[in-house]
Design a protein around this motif. Structure first.
Motif, short mmCIF file in Angstrom:
data_model
loop_
_atom_site.label_atom_id
_atom_site.label_comp_id
_atom_site.label_asym_id
_atom_site.label_seq_id
_atom_site.Cartn_x
_atom_site.Cartn_y
_atom_site.Cartn_z
N TRP A 37 0.94 -1.27 -0.14
CA TRP A 37 0.13 -0.10 -0.02
C TRP A 37 1.03 1.10 -0.02
N ASN A 38 1.84 1.24 0.85
CA ASN A 38 2.86 2.47 0.83
C ASN A 38 3.53 2.66 -0.51
N GLY A 39 3.69 1.37 -1.23
CA GLY A 39 4.47 1.68 -2.52
C GLY A 39 3.40 1.97 -3.48
N ALA A 40 2.26 1.64 -3.44
CA ALA A 40 1.06 1.92 -4.62
C ALA A 40 0.87 3.35 -4.29
N VAL A 41 0.76 4.13 -3.16
CA VAL A 41 0.52 5.37 -2.80
C VAL A 41 1.72 6.29 -3.51
N TYR A 42 2.81 5.54 -2.98
CA TYR A 42 4.33 6.34 -3.48
C TYR A 42 4.33 6.40 -4.93
N GLN A 43 3.95 5.22 -5.49
CA GLN A 43 4.00 5.31 -6.84
C GLN A 43 2.99 6.16 -7.56
N MET A 44 1.84 6.47 -6.88
CA MET A 44 0.91 7.50 -7.28
C MET A 44 1.56 8.84 -7.35
N VAL A 45 2.28 9.16 -6.38
CA VAL A 45 3.09 10.37 -6.32
C VAL A 45 4.08 10.32 -7.47
N ALA A 46 4.67 9.42 -7.34
CA ALA A 46 6.21 9.19 -8.04
C ALA A 46 5.78 9.14 -9.60
N HIS A 47 4.74 8.47 -9.93
CA HIS A 47 4.37 8.28 -11.21
C HIS A 47 3.43 9.95 -11.80
N GLY A 48 2.88 10.28 -10.78
CA GLY A 48 2.44 11.63 -11.09
C GLY A 48 3.40 12.78 -11.61
N ILE A 49 4.32 12.87 -10.77
CA ILE A 49 5.36 13.73 -10.90
C ILE A 49 6.16 13.46 -12.21
N MET A 50 6.40 12.13 -12.35
CA MET A 50 7.29 11.69 -13.56
C MET A 50 6.50 11.75 -14.86
N THR A 51 5.32 11.45 -14.81
CA THR A 51 4.62 11.40 -16.17
C THR A 51 4.23 12.91 -16.26
N GLY A 52 3.77 13.74 -15.44
CA GLY A 52 3.82 15.12 -15.61
C GLY A 52 4.97 15.75 -16.16
N LEU A 53 6.16 15.39 -15.51
CA LEU A 53 7.21 15.94 -16.13
C LEU A 53 7.33 15.44 -18.05
#
Lengths: 185, 478, 517, 599, 99
Positions: free
Chosen positions: C343-359
Motif C-alpha cells: 500500500w505504501n508503495g502504491a500510494v508512493y507510486q501514485m505520487v512518483a508516477h504523477g510527477i514523472m508523467t507530468g514531467l
C-alpha cells in the motif's frame, strides 16, 4: 353464468357490429360515415334497451345529428376534386387485425372470467336525478367541460382560419393548393 | 360556494386570464407582444399570489382536495407557463402576428386543465381536466400551419395530426378503461377503487395508465413525441415537453397511489415495465438523431422513464423525488429547447450540425445549453444530477435495484448524445460568426432556467424540502 | 478548526470564477489569476502537510457541513496520510500545469477555467470523507476533460485495420473528438458502476449514511461486499486504466493538450486507484481479500502489457500514455497486495508516477510545440539544440524505469516487496519484467529523439526551454530526485495511513502475512 | 573525525561536486572549472579514504551507521548508511585512487572537447564516483543495489558521451539494457531475501534453499555487470566511450562491482555451494573464451576489453571456488594495472588518433614513458612473477588447486598463457615493429597524461606485496605458497611472452586466428541477443500494440458501433406513419392489460 | 341480455375501431374509428348504468360525449389543415417528420 336470450339485444348487437365493420372497411368515405351513423343509431337503440332513454336521445342528437353531419361535411370539404373515393388501406392490416383481435379476445376472456353479472337490473336514474348530480357533485367538472369546449372551438377556428399574410400571398401566387375557403382577408 | 372559490381561486384566475386575453384581443388595438407580456405578468401574479394565499381545503363530496401537493404542482405549471410564454413571445410576433392572443389563451386553457389535475379525486373531474389540458395542445402543436422558412419542411399540420391521432386513441382507451373501472366500482370517486377491485377493474386501470402514459410520452405511447417536437413551434415544444409531462405525472400519481394505492402489486409492475422501456428506448433512439428537437424528444422519453422509476417505488419518498425531478426538469428541458430555438432562429435549422460555433457566437447561450445538457445527463453540480440521484435512491430503497442499474447503464448512452450536441456547440467551428440575436423575453426566460438549474444544483435543499412536504401531504390525505 | 482543506479546494474554483470577470483580452491577467489560484492550493497543501500530526495519524483537519442530512449526505472533509501525499502531488502538478499551459493560444479563458474546475474536483476527492461528496468531486474532476480534449486537443489518423475495420466508418478513430468521447463515456460507465456500489453501501450501512468513517466501522454482509468490490474496482479502475478498460487512456492522453495530459495522467488516473484503495479495500475488506488475487493478476497484465504496447508505439505521446497504463498497473498491484509495503508503495507510486508523467508530458509538449511532430522516426539529435529538455527527459525516463535515486524506484521496489511478501509472491516477477521492458522502450525513445547527429533541416534551430517553461521541468525533476533519495518525506505520511487502515482489518492482515517461500 | 563521518564525506564529496556542477550551469558550461570541482571532490574522497585507512591501521574497529530509509508499517523496511570494514576501506581507496588518476588524465586527454561537453564529462565523472562509493560503503544489499544501478546509469551516460555518434548511442543503450536485464536477478534476489529474512543484510542466514536462490539470482546480476559469458557482449561495444572512461568503468571499478558484490555477500554465498559451482564454471569459460577473442582484436581497446572480461572470469572462478579473498585481491591488482593499461592505450590513441593496432607500431621510441607504463601493465596482466598480477593470479589459481578443481585450473592455466600471448601481441604490434603512417607523427603525451600513468604504475608493480595486509583486513588467510601453481603459472606467462615474440615478432598470425576471427565477426552470442531483442521483445511488443489498437480497442469501438447501429436501425421503427403510431398505442395497451391480467 | 354480453359487444366495437384506426389511411376514416372506440366506451357505461344503477355512469356518458365532440371538432380542423398542406387527407403523406 347464465345466458338468457334477449330479442332486442340479439337484433341490435349484430347491427352494431356489422355496421361498425363497414365503417372501417368501406372504400367510400361517405359510405363509411353513413355506416357510422348506423352504428351510432344502433347504439342509441341499445341505450334505449338499457333503460337510458335520455342517453339515447342525446346520442341521436349529438352523434347522429352532430358528429355524423360534421364528418360528412369534413369528407366533402377535403375530398379530391377528381372525385375518386379513398380506398381502405390494406397495408399492415394483418398487424392491425392481430392486435385488434388480441385486444378483443383478451377483454372477452377477462369479462367472461370476471363474470360481472348482476341478474336484476337496478332502478334507472331519471333525467332529474342526472341534472341534480351534474350541477352539484360534478359542478366543477361541468365548468371545466365548458372551458374545454371553448378551447376546442377557439382552437378549431384558429386552425382553419386563413389569415396569415404569407400564406395568402403564396395562395395568390398559386404555390399553395386551391381551397374551398379561399381567402379570408 | 365559498369553499369552492377558495380552493379553485388560482385555477379560476388562470381561466379568467385566458378569457380576458381573448376579450382584449377581440377589442382590438393591443399588439400581440403586449398581450404576451400581459399574459406572463398575469401568470406571474398568480404565481406570486400562490405564496401569499393558501388555497388549501376540499370541496364538498371530496371531489377535489387541495394542499401542499396541489400547490407544488400549480407552481410548477405556472412557472412553466410563464417561461414558455416569454420564450414564445418573439417567435409569435414575428411569425404568426395575427393569431397571438389565441396562442396565449389556448396555453392558459391548457394550464387551467393541468392545475386542476393534481387535486382531482373524482374520475369525471380528472378526465375533464386532463382533456382540457390536452385538447389545446393539439391545436398549438399544429400552430405553424404553413408558415416558416421556405426551405423547412412544413410539418406543422403533421405535428398536430400525429399528436391528435395518438392522443385520440389514448383518450378512447382511457374512456373505455374508465368505463370498466367506474362500472365495476359503481362510483366515480377514486377512493372507491381499492375496495372493489376486480380483474376487470385492473384491466380498465391499465387502459387508464396507458392514457396517462400517452401524455407523459412514455414508451410505447411515445411515438408522437419526436415528430411533434420537430413540427411544432419550438417555443411551444419547450412548453409541451415539460408542463403536460408534469400534468401527466400528477394524474398518474393520483390514479395509482391515491386511487389504487393499496393495489400496488397490480400497477407497480406495469409502471416498472413502462419505465424500463422508456429509459431504454428513449436513450437508444436518441442516439442517431441529427435534429436537436428530435434528440431532445427522445431524451425526454428517457427522462420520463427515470421519473417513472421513482413513481414505481410507490413510496412517499419516491413521490417526493419524482416531484423534485419533474420540477427541475421543467427548467432544464424548457431551457434547453429555448436555447435551441434561439440558435435555430439565427442559423436557420435545428440540426445538431447547425449549432456549430454557438459558443463562439454567443458564449452565454452556449454555456447555458451545456449546463442544460449536463443537467439532463445527470452530471453533478447541476440540478439534474440530484434529480436523477434522488430518484434512483428512492427506487433503490424500494427494492428496484434492477431498474436503477438499467437506468445507470442507459444513462451512458444519454451522455453520448448530449455530448454530441455539446461537441457541436463547443468544438466545431461554424461558418457564421455574428452573435445569435434573441429577444429580451427569450433571454429572460433562458436566464431564469439557467439560474434555477445552477442554483438548485448547488443548493437543492429548499426544493427537496418542498417536494417532501408536498409528497407527505399527498400520501397522508390520499 | 482551520479551513485549510476547504481553502485548498476552493482556491482554484474561486480563481476559475474570477476568470469569468477578466476580459478576454487581458491574457496575462488571466494566467496570473489561474496561477495564483493554483499556488494558493499548493501552499495550503504544504500547510496541511505541516499541520498533519504524523504521530497521531488518522483523519485530521476535519470540517463538516450538512448538505442533505435527510439522505445522510454531509460535506465532510478531512485528510489522512495518503491524502496529504496526494494533495501535495496535486498542488505541484497543477502549478506546473498552469505554467505549462502559459502558451495556450485559443480560447484561453475557458481553458484555464476548466483546468481549475477540474483540479478543484481532484483536491476534493482526496479529502472527502463522505462517500457521496467523494463521488461528486470525482465527477467534477472527470468531466471537464471532455471539453479540454475536444477543444484544445490534437487529432491524428489511425489506419483502419483488424477485424473491426468497419467501425472506422462511424468513428473518426484518433481524432480528438473521438478520444474525448471515448474517454468520457468509458469513465462514466465506470461512474455508473461506482454509483451502484455507493447505493449498496449506503443502503446496507444500517445508518443510511455516506459517512466513510461510519462505513468503515460497518461490517457489510459478505454478499453485498462481493457485489460492491468488483463494481468499485472496475468503476474506479477504468480511470486507473485497469486492463482491458484502459483503452481510453492512450488515445485520450495522446490527443490532450500538454497541461491536460499532465493533469490527467499525473493526477486523475490516481483518483481511480485511490478510489479502489480508499473505497474498495478499506470499506469492503472481506470481499477485497477474496478479489485481491484477481485484482493483482489483472494488474500484472497491465504492467507487462502496457509496457509491451508502449514499446511498439511510434508516437511519442502514445509511448508515455501506455507507460502510464503500465505504471498504474504497478499501483494496482500494490493495492492488491493488502499489506503495508504494497500500500505504501502504491500510494508512493501514485505520487512518483504523477510527477514523472507530468514531467514527461510537459517535455513532450515542449518538443511538440517546437517540432510540430510527435513521430519519433522524424526526430533525432535534439539534445544538441535542446540539452535541458534532453536532460530532464532522461531523468523522467530513469524514474520511469525505476532507477534508484528516483522516486520511481522507491515506489516500485516497495510494491514488488509487498507483492513478494503477499500470498502471491510470483506477482513480483512480471512486475520486475515490466520494469525491464520499460527500460527498453524509454531509453529507445530517448535515444531516438535526443541522441544521434545534430538535427538538420526544419529541426535545426529548435529552441531550448524558455523562461516560463523552465518551471515545470525544474520543479518536477527536482522532486523526482528528492523523493528518490529521501522517500521518508512522504512515506512517513503514507505509512501512518496505511498502518491505520490495515490495523482495522485484522482478518486481512492475517491473510496477507502468509509468507510464502 | 569519526570514521562514519569520514565515510560519509568520502561518499558525498563527489555528489556535492556533481550537484554543484548540475545546478550552477555556468560552472559546467565553462569546462575547465568543472574539472577542478570534480577533481577536488575526488581528492576529498581519496583523502577521507586514506584517513579511514590510517584509522584502521591504528586498530580502528568496524563501524556501521544506518538510518531508516523506507518505512513499512512503522518499522524500517530498508536502511541506508555506511559500513566501514576491511572490504570497504581498501576498495574505497582503490576506487578513489583510480578515479582520481583517470580524472587527472582526462583533464588533458579531453581538452579538445567543447567546453560544454567537457563540463558534462566531469560532471558525469563526479556522479560516477559518488555512485561507486555508494556501492562500496553500503551496509546492506539494498543500498548496494541502488549504487549498482546508479553506476549503471552513469556508465550509460559516459559510454554515450559522444551521443552524436550512432554507434556510441547504440553501445550505451546496449550496455544499459544488458546490465539492466541482469539486474533483474539482483532485484529478485533482494526480494527473495527480504521475504525470507525480512531484511537486506548479507549476514542473514536463511535456509539453504533460499540462500541458493538468492545467491543464484545475485550471480545473474554479477554476470551482467562483470561481463561474464553470455552477457559479456556489451563490454566490447562500450569501448565507444572516451578511453579514460573505459579505464575507469570497464577496467577498474564498474565491472569490478560484480565481484565486489560477491565478496560482500560472501556470507550468503558460503551457504550456497551450488551457486559457487556455477560461478566457477562461468568464470572459467569466460576467462578462456574472452582471452581467445582478445587474441584477434584489431582495436587496442577491444583487446583490453576482452582481457578485462577474461580477468573478471578469473575473479569469478576464484569466488566460485570459495576463495573470496583471492577474487578480491585480484580485483584490487587488476584495477590498477588495467587502469594503467587503458590510460596508456589512451595516451597512444591520443597520439595516433586511432584505436586500430594497424595504425600503430614502433611507438617505443616516440613515447618511451607510455611504452614503459604499458609494458608494466602488460607484464602485470600476464602474471609475470614479481608484478602485482602474478601474486593475485597465483592466489586465484592456487585456490583452485587447493580445492582440487583441476579442470578449471587447467583451463585457466591455458588462459594465462593466452593472456601473456595476446598482451605480447599488442605490445609488439603497437610499440615495436614498423611505424605506420599515423604512428610516425606521434609524440609523447604531456605530463598531465603521463603523470597518472606513473602513479598507477607503482601499485601495478608493487600492490602484489600488499596481499598479506589485505588478507588481515578481511580476516582471510594468506600465504604465498610455493607449489605447483606458481611454477606453472609463471612458466605459462613466460611461455606466452616467448611465443608472442616468436609468432608476432616476425609479423605472423596467431594459430587458429582465422577461426577466432570468424567467431569474433560472426559473434554468435551477440546475434542471439539481438534477435532475441528484435523478435522476442520488439516482436511481441508490436503484436501487443496491434492487439491493443485493433482488438481490445476495436472491441470498445465495436460496442459503441453496435449501440449506434442499433439506434440507427431501431430508428426505422419510427416510420413517421400515424397508423403505426396508433398501432404502438394498441400494442402498449394490450401488453399492459396482459400485465394486469397475468401479473 | 347480460352485462357480460353487453361488455363483449362493446369490446367488439372497440376492437373494430382499433382495427380501423391502425389500418385506414384517410384522416377522416381514422376519426371515424376513434368515434367507434368512444362509442364502445359509452356502451360500457350505459350497460353498467343499467345493471348497477345510480346516475354516475350516465353522467359520465354525457361528459364523454362532450369530450368526444370537442375532439372531433379539433380533429376535423386538423384534417382540413392537412388537406391544405398536402391536397389530400391521406395521413401517410404526412410523414415528413422522421429521420
Amino acid at each position: 353464468m347464465n345466458f338468457e336470450f334477449d330479442l332486442g339485444f340479439s337484433i341490435i348487437a349484430p347491427i352494431i357490429v356489422v355496421s361498425a365493420l363497414f365503417v372501417v372497411r368501406a372504400k367510400n368515405l361517405i359510405h363509411a360515415v353513413l355506416w357510422l351513423g348506423a352504428t351510432l343509431l344502433g347504439t342509441a337503440a341499445l341505450y334505449a334497451r338499457l333503460n337510458a332513454p335520455f342517453l339515447a336521445g342525446v346520442q341521436v342528437l349529438t352523434y347522429v345529428g352532430g358528429v355524423v353531419t360534421l364528418m360528412i361535411f369534413g369528407v366533402m370539404v377535403t375530398r379530391r376534386h377528381d372525385g375518386i373515393d379513398a380506398e381502405a388501406s390494406s397495408e399492415g392490416s394483418e398487424r392491425g387485425l392481430i392486435f385488434a383481435s388480441a385486444f378483443f379476445v383478451l377483454l372477452s376472456v377477462v369479462t367472461w372470467k370476471t363474470a360481472p353479472s348482476i341478474p336484476n337490473p337496478a332502478p334507472i336514474a331519471t333525467s332529474a336525478q342526472l341534472a341534480r348530480v351534474l350541477l352539484d357533485y360534478y359542478l366543477i367538472a361541468f365548468e371545466a367541460l365548458s372551458l374545454l369546449l371553448l378551447a376546442a372551438i377557439v382552437g378549431a377556428v384558429v386552425l382553419v382560419r386563413r389569415k396569415d399574410p404569407e400564406a395568402v400571398t403564396k395562395l395568390r401566387q398559386g404555390s399553395a393548393l386551391p381551397l374551398i375557403n379561399e381567402v379570408e382577408s | 360556494m365559498n369553499a369552492w372559490l377558495q380552493v379553485f381561486s388560482l385555477d379560476f384566475a388562470v381561466a379568467g386570464a385566458a378569457i380576458l386575453i381573448l376579450a382584449l384581443d377581440a377589442m382590438g388595438g393591443i399588439s400581440g407582444r403586449v398581450l404576451g407580456w400581459f399574459t406572463a405578468a398575469l401568470l406571474g401574479a398568480v404565481l406570486v399570489a400562490s405564496f401569499f394565499f393558501d388555497p388549501s381545503g376540499s370541496v364538498p363530496h371530496g371531489v377535489y382536495v387541495a394542499g401542499a401537493w396541489v400547490l407544488f404542482f400549480k407552481r410548477v405549471f405556472l412557472v412553466a407557463g410563464i417561461l414558455a410564454v416569454l420564450g414564445s413571445l418573439d417567435w409569435l410576433s414575428e411569425r404568426t402576428p395575427r393569431r397571438q392572443a389565441e396562442y396565449y389563451a389556448l396555453m392558459l386553457f391548457s394550464l387551467t386543465g393541468m392545475m386542476v389535475v393534481p387535486g382531482a379525486r373524482d374520475w369525471v373531474l380528472l378526465l375533464v381536466a386532463f382533456e382540457l389540458m390536452g385538447i389545446p395542445l393539439y391545436v398549438l402543436a399544429a400552430w405553424a400551419k404553413t408558415d416558416g422558412p421556405a426551405d423547412e419542411p412544413k410539418v406543422g399540420p403533421e405535428a398536430g395530426m400525429k399528436l391528435f391521432v395518438t392522443g385520440a386513441a389514448s383518450s378512447a382507451f382511457t374512456l373505455f378503461g374508465l368505463a370498466l373501472v367506474i362500472g365495476e366500482t359503481g362510483s366515480t370517486a377514486l377512493s372507491a377503487l381499492p375496495a372493489q377491485a376486480t380483474m376487470l377493474t385492473h384491466v380498465g386501470m391499465m387502459m387508464v395508465i396507458a392514457g396517462m402514459g400517452f401524455k407523459l410520452g412514455a414508451v410505447p405511447f411515445h411515438m408522437w413525441v419526436p415528430d411533434t417536437y420537430q413540427g411544432a413551434p419550438t417555443p411551444f415544444v419547450a412548453f409541451l415537453s415539460v408542463a403536460p409531462k408534469a400534468g401527466g405525472l400528477a394524474a398518474l400519481t393520483v390514479v395509482t397511489l391515491s386511487g389504487w394505492g393499496t393495489q400496488q402489486t397490480f400497477w407497480a409492475p406495469a409502471i416498472a415495465v413502462i419505465a424500463a422501456a422508456s429509459m431504454v428506448v428513449g436513450n437508444i433512439f436518441a442516439l442517431p438523431q441529427t435534429d436537436v428537437r428530435r434528440l431532445l424528444g427522445f431524451s425526454g422519453v428517457a427522462q420520463i422513464g427515470y421519473v417513472l422509476v421513482a413513481l414505481g417505488a410507490g413510496s412517499q419518498e419516491g413521490v417526493a423525488m419524482a416531484l423534485f425531478f419533474i420540477a427541475t426538469y421543467v427548467f432544464t428541458n424548457l431551457g434547453a429547447f429555448l436555447v435551441v430555438h434561439a440558435a435555430a432562429q439565427s442559423s436557420g435549422g435545428h440540426e445538431t450540425a447547425k449549432l456549430a460555433g454557438l459558443s463562439r457566437r454567443s458564449p452565454w447561450l452556449g454555456a447555458s445549453l451545456l449546463v442544460f445538457l449536463l443537467s439532463l445527463a445527470g452530471i453533478p453540480f447541476v440540478v439534474g444530477f440530484w434529480a436523477k440521484l434522488f430518484v434512483f435512491m428512492a427506487a433503490w430503497r424500494a427494492g428496484l435495484g434492477g431498474l436503477v442499474v438499467l437506468g445507470l447503464v442507459v444513462a451512458v448512452f444519454g451522455l453520448f448524445y448530449y455530448l454530441s450536441v455539446a461537441r457541436s456547440t463547443f468544438m466545431s467551428e461554424g461558418t457564421a460568426q455574428e452573435p445569435i440575436r434573441a429577444g429580451l423575453a427569450l433571454k429572460l426566460s433562458i436566464a431564469v432556467c439557467l439560474a434555477a438549474v445552477v442554483g438548485l444544483g448547488l443548493w437543492p435543499k429548499p426544493l427537496v424540502d418542498e417536494a417532501n412536504r408536498a409528497a407527505s401531504a399527498f400520501m397522508q390525505r390520499h | 478548526m482551520s479551513h485549510l482543506l476547504a481553502i485548498t479546494i476552493a482556491a482554484p474554483a474561486i480563481a476559475g470564477a474570477l476568470l469569468l470577470l477578466v476580459p478576454s483580452s487581458a491574457r496575462l491577467a488571466m494566467r496570473v489569476v489561474s496561477l495564483i489560484g493554483a499556488v494558493i492550493s499548493l501552499v495550503t497543501a504544504i500547510l496541511v502537510a505541516t499541520q498533519y500530526d504524523r504521530a497521531q495519524g488518522g483523519l485530521q483537519l476535519l470540517e463538516t457541513v450538512p448538505l442533505v442530512p435527510s439522505l445522510g449526505i454531509h460535506l465532510k472533509l478531512a485528510v489522512d496520510g495518503w491524502g496529504v501525499a496526494l494533495l501535495l502531488l496535486t498542488g505541484i502538478i497543477i502549478v506546473a500545469g498552469v505554467l505549462a499551459s502559459w502558451t495556450v493560444a485559443r480560447r484561453d479563458k475557458e481553458f484555464f477555467l476548466l483546468l481549475l474546475v477540474l483540479v478543484a474536483g481532484v483536491f476534493g476527492v482526496f479529502v472527502a470523507q463522505d462517500l457521496f461528496i467523494f463521488f461528486l468531486f470525482y465527477e467534477i474532476a472527470v468531466l471537464p476533460m471532455y471539453l479540454l480534449i475536444g477543444i484544445w486537443g490534437a487529432s491524428h489518423k489511425v489506419p483502419a485495420e483488424g477485424p473491426f475495420t468497419f467501425t472506422w466508418k462511424r468513428f473518426d478513430v484518433g481524432s480528438k473528438e473521438y478520444a474525448a468521447m471515448k474517454l468520457t463515456l468509458m469513465l462514466l460507465v465506470g461512474s455508473a458502476a461506482i454509483l451502484v456500489a455507493m447505493f449498496l453501501l449506503w443502503a446496507n450501512s444500517g445508518a443510511r449514511t455516506f459517512d466513510m468513517q461510519v462505513l468503515e466501522q460497518t461490517k457489510f454482509p459478505i454478499a453485498v461486499q462481493h457485489v460492491v468490490f468488483p463494481l468499485v474496482w472496475l468503476g474506479f479502475g477504468t480511470l486507473a486504466g485497469v486492463f482491458p478498460f484502459h483503452t481510453w487512456s492512450p488515445d485520450g492522453h495522446a490527443s490532450a493538450p500538454t497541461a491536460v495530459s499532465m493533469l490527467h495522467a499525473g493526477v486523475l488516473m490516481k483518483l481511480g486507484a485511490f478510489g479502489v484503495l480508499r473505497i474498495g479495500m478499506v470499506l469492503v475488506p472481506d470481499a477485497a481479500a477474496w478479489w485481491a488475487p484477481i485484482v493483482g493478476a489483472v494488474a500484472i497484465v497491465n504492467v507487462l502489457y502496457g509496457a509491451l504496447c508502449a514499446a511498439s508505439q511510434k508516437d511519442l505521446k502514445y509511448i508515455i500514455a501506455y507507460s502510464s497504463v503500465s505504471h498504474m498497473g504497478v499501483v494496482m498491484l500494490g493495492i492488491a497486495t493488502m499489506n503495508a509495503a504494497g500500500w505504501n508503495g502504491a500510494v508512493y507510486q501514485m505520487v512518483a508516477h504523477g510527477i514523472m508523467t507530468g514531467l514527461f508530458f510537459a517535455l513532450v509538449g515542449l518538443v511538440y510545440e517546437r517540432a510540430h511532430t510527435r513521430a519519433i522516426a522524424k526526430m533525432g539529435g535534439f539534445a544538441h539544440t535542446m540539452p535541458v529538455v534532453a536532460g530532464f527527459f532522461t531523468l523522467a525516463c530513469l524514474s520511469s524505469l525505476g532507477l534508484p535515486g528516483t522516486a520511481g524506484f522507491v515506489a516500485e521496489f516497495m510494491v514488488f516487496a509487498g507483492a513478494a511478501k503477499g500470498s502471491n509472491w510470483w506477482w513480483a516477477v512480471p512486475g520486475v519484467l515490466g520494469a525491464f521492458v520499460t527500460a527498453v522502450y524509454v531509453l529507445r525513445a530517448c535515444k531516438a529523439i535526443f541522441w544521434g547527429p545534430p538535427p538538420q533541416g526544419e529541426f535545426a534551430h529548435l529552441e531550448d526551454v524558455r523562461r516560463t517553461e523552465w518551471a515545470a521541468p525544474l520543479v518536477l525533476g527536482t522532486l523526482l530526485v528528492v523523493f528518490g533519495f529521501w522517500p521518508r518525506l512522504l512515506l512517513d505520511f503514507i505509512d501512518v495511513a496505511s498502518q491505520g487502515y490495515l490495523g482495522r482489518l485484522p482478518v486481512v492482515v492475517a491473510l496477507a502475512q502468509v509468507v510464502s517461500p | 573525525m569519526s570514521p562514519s563521518n569520514l565515510a560519509i564525506i568520502a561518499t558525498v564529496a563527489p555528489a556535492v561536486a556533481a550537484l554543484l556542477l548540475l545546478v550552477v550551469a555556468p560552472l559546467r558550461h565553462k569546462g575547465a572549472p568543472a574539472a577542478w570541482v570534480t577533481l577536488l571532490g575526488s581528492l576529498v574522497s581519496l583523502g577521507s579514504a586514506i584517513m579511514l585507512l590510517l584509522g584502521r591501521v591504528d586498530g580502528g574497529a568496524d563501524v556501521r551507521v544506518t538510518t531508516p530509509w523506507i518505512q513499512e508499517g512503522s518499522r524500517a523496511m530498508a536502511e541506508i548508511g555506511v559500513l566501514i570494514d576491511g572490504v570497504s576501506v581498501p576498495m574505497l581507496i582503490i576506487v578513489c585512487l583510480v578515479a582520481l588518476c583517470v580524472q587527472l588524465f582526462s583533464v588533458a586527454y579531453m581538452h579538445d572537447e567543447p567546453p560544454r561537453a567537457y563540463g558534462r564529462y566531469f560532471t558525469l565523472h563526479a556522479m560516477f564516483l559518488f555512485s561507486m562509493n555508494i556501492v562500496v560503503v553500503s551496509p546492506n544489499l539494498l543500498q548496494l543495489f541502488a549504487g549498482w544501478e546508479l553506476v549503471g546509469l552513469t556508465s550509460y551516460l559516459l559510454i554515450g558521451f559522444y551521443f552524436a555518434k550512432p554507434s556510441a548511442a547504440q553501445a550505451a543503450v546496449k550496455a544499459f539494457w544488458m546490465t539492466k536485464l541482469a539486474d533483474m536477478g539482483f532485484l529478485f534476489g533482494l526480494l527473495v531475501l527480504f521475504v525470507a529474512t525480512g531484511s537486506f543484510e548479507w549476514t542473514s542466514t536463511p535456509s539453504a534453499q533460499v540462500a541458493t536462490w538468492v545467491t543464484a539470482l545475485l550471480f545473474v546480476a554479477v554476470i551482467g555487470k562483470s561481463a561474464q559469458f553470455p552477457l559479456h557482449i556489451w563490454l566490447p561495444d562500450a569501448m565507444e566511450g572516451p578511453t579514460p572512461v573505459s579505464a575507469l568503468l570497464h577496467a577498474a571499478t564498474m565491472v569490478a562491482a560484480g565481484v565486489f558484490l560477491v565478496v560482500r555477500a560472501d556470507p550468503l554465498f558460503a551457504q550456497a555451494p551450488e551457486t559457487r559451482e556455477v560461478m566457477l564454471w562461468v568464470g572459467t569459460v569466460t576467462a578462456v573464451f574472452a582471452a581467445g577473442l582478445a587474441l584477434v582484436q584489431k582495436d587496442i581497446k577491444k583487446v583490453l576489453a576482452f582481457s578485462t572480461a577474461s580477468q573478471l572470469g578469473y575473479m569469478v572462478a576464484a569466488l566460485g571456488a570459495g576463495q573470496a579473498f583471492a577474487g578480491f585481491f585480484h580485483l584490487g591488482t587488476h584495477a590498477f594495472f588495467k587502469a594503467l593499461l587503458f590510460l596508456a592505450a589512451g595516451s597512444v590513441i591520443h597520439a595516433v588518433h586511432s584505436n586500430s593496432l594497424e595504425d600503430m607500431g614502433g611507438l617505443r621510441k616516440k613515447m618511451p614513458l607510455t611504452t614503459a607504463a604499458f609494458v608494466i601493465g602488460a607484464l602485470s596482466l600476464a602474471g609475470v612473477p614479481g608484478f602485482a598480477g602474478f601474486f593475485s593470479k597465483d592466489l586465484v589459481l592456487g585456490s583452485l588447486e587447493g580445492k582440487g578443481h583441476w579442470i578449471p585450473w587447467t583451463l585457466l592455466m591455458g588462459s594465462a598463457f593466452l593472456t601473456a600471448f595476446y598482451m605480447g601481441r599488442v605490445v609488439i604490434k603497437a610499440f615495436w615493429g614498423n611505424e605506420s603512417e599515423k604512428s610516425s607523427h606521434a609524440h609523447e603525451s604531456g605530463l598531465a597524461m603521463t603523470g597518472p600513468l606513473m602513479v598507477l604504475a607503482i601499485p601495478s608493480l608493487a600492490s602484489g606485496f600488499l596481499g598479506g595486509w589485505l588478507a588481515s583486513q578481511v580476516k582471510a588467510e594468506y600465504h604465498v605458497h610455493l607449489g605447483l601453481t606458481p611454477i606453472v603459472a609463471s612458466s605459462m606467462a613466460i611461455l606466452g611472452i616467448v611465443a608472442a615474440v616468436v609468432v608476432f615478432g616476425r609479423g605472423g598470425k596467431a594459430p587458429f586466428a582465422g577461426v577466432l576471427e570468424k567467431l569474433d565477426t560472426f559473434s554468435l552470442v551477440d546475434r542471439t541477443w539481438a534477435s532475441g531483442y528484435r523478435i522476442g521483445l520488439l516482436g511481441i511488443a508490436s503484436l501487443a500494440g496491434w492487439i491493443d489498437r485493433y482488438l481490445i480497442d476495436g472491441l470498445m469501438n465495436f460496442t459503441g458501433w453496435a449501440t449506434l447501429e442499433g439506434g440507427a436501425s431501431a430508428r426505422k421503427l419510427q416510420t413517421g406513419l400515424v397508423r403505426d403510431y396508433a398501432l404502438m398505442v394498441v400494442v402498449g395497451v394490450v401488453v399492459l392489460v396482459l400485465i394486469g391480467v397475468l401479473r | 341480455m347480460t352485462l357480460t354480453s353487453c361488455l363483449i359487444l362493446a369490446a367488439a366495437v372497440m376492437a373494430i375501431g382499433l382495427y380501423g384506426l391502425v389500418t385506414r389511411k384517410q384522416a377522416v376514416a381514422m376519426l371515424l374509428s376513434v368515434e367507434l372506440m368512444a362509442n364502445a366506451a359509452n356502451m360500457v357505461f350505459a350497460a353498467y348504468g343499467h345493471f348497477r344503477g345510480g346516475p354516475s355512469a350516465q353522467v359520465f356518458v354525457l361528459f364523454a360525449l362532450a369530450i368526444t365532440v370537442a375532439e372531433v371538432a379539433v380533429g376535423l380542423a386538423l384534417v382540413m389543415l392537412l388537406y391544405r398542406r398536402h391536397g389530400d387527407t391521406t395521413v401517410d403523406l404526412a410523414s415528413e417528420a422522421r429521420q
